[in-house]
Write a protein that holds these residues in place. Structure first.
Motif, PDB file in Angstrom:
ATOM      1  N   THR A   1      11.791   6.510  -2.210  1.00 59.67           N
ATOM      2  CA  THR A   1      10.957   7.652  -1.837  1.00 59.67           C
ATOM      3  C   THR A   1      11.626   8.967  -2.183  1.00 59.67           C
ATOM      4  O   THR A   1      11.039  10.024  -2.017  1.00 59.67           O
TER       5      THR A   1
ATOM      6  N   GLN B   1       0.835  -1.206   0.000  1.00 55.99           N
ATOM      7  CA  GLN B   1       0.000   0.000   0.000  1.00 55.99           C
ATOM      8  C   GLN B   1       0.871   1.258   0.000  1.00 55.99           C
ATOM      9  O   GLN B   1       0.613   2.202  -0.746  1.00 55.99           O
ATOM     10  N   ARG B   2       1.907   1.284   0.864  1.00 54.40           N
ATOM     11  CA  ARG B   2       2.825   2.435   0.884  1.00 54.40           C
ATOM     12  C   ARG B   2       3.527   2.584  -0.464  1.00 54.40           C
ATOM     13  O   ARG B   2       3.636   3.685  -0.995  1.00 54.40           O
ATOM     14  N   ARG B   3       3.987   1.463  -1.008  1.00 55.27           N
ATOM     15  CA  ARG B   3       4.677   1.469  -2.297  1.00 55.27           C
ATOM     16  C   ARG B   3       3.768   2.041  -3.389  1.00 55.27           C
ATOM     17  O   ARG B   3       4.175   2.895  -4.170  1.00 55.27           O
TER      18      ARG B   3
ATOM     19  N   CYS C   1       1.204   4.062  -3.099  1.00 59.22           N
ATOM     20  CA  CYS C   1       0.997   5.506  -2.889  1.00 59.22           C
ATOM     21  C   CYS C   1       2.204   6.313  -3.355  1.00 59.22           C
ATOM     22  O   CYS C   1       2.045   7.354  -4.005  1.00 59.22           O
ATOM     23  N   ILE C   2       3.396   5.850  -3.017  1.00 64.23           N
ATOM     24  CA  ILE C   2       4.624   6.552  -3.416  1.00 64.23           C
ATOM     25  C   ILE C   2       4.754   6.572  -4.937  1.00 64.23           C
ATOM     26  O   ILE C   2       5.023   7.610  -5.539  1.00 64.23           O
TER      27      ILE C   2
END
Length: 112
Positions: A54, A12-14, A16-17
């Motif tokens: 990031t 999920q973080r990946r 979004c980034i």
């Protein structure tokens, strides 16, 4: 947290980034944008499913000073740029910048 949950959170973080980077929203570097010369390596990293970046910097050198008590009291995080370039560094400019900042007694960090 189970391994499956950790993997889902990572993905999920990946996602979004990568959406932010592809939408030209910038990156998390101090400059706030992806260096054009770093686009190739960013693509290589971000095409993998087990990692992502990031931020990016194609800079060749940066010198930072540790935060001063005054800057920490003002809530500033991280150090202060003493010298940085995204092009070939000029040795005389690096040395001049370092000597000038050393007068304050700050500890310096060299990155290249």
């Amino acid at each position: 947290m189970s391994q499956h949950s950790k993997n889902n959170a990572f993905q999920q973080r990946r996602r979004c980034i990568l959406e932010a980077l592809s939408g030209n929203a910038g990156d998390k570097s101090r400059k706030g944008s992806v260096d054009e010369r770093a686009l190739g390596v960013i693509a290589l990293i971000n095409e993998r499913t087990d990692m992502y970046t990031t931020s990016s910097c194609s800079g060749r050198i940066s010198v930072l000073a540790e935060p001063t008590p005054e800057s920490r009291a003002q809530g500033k995080k991280g150090g202060e740029w003493v010298y940085t370039t995204h092009d070939e560094a000029c040795a005389d400019e690096v040395v001049r910048s370092v000597k000038e900042r050393c007068k304050s007694g700050a500890k310096l960090i060299l990155r290249f």
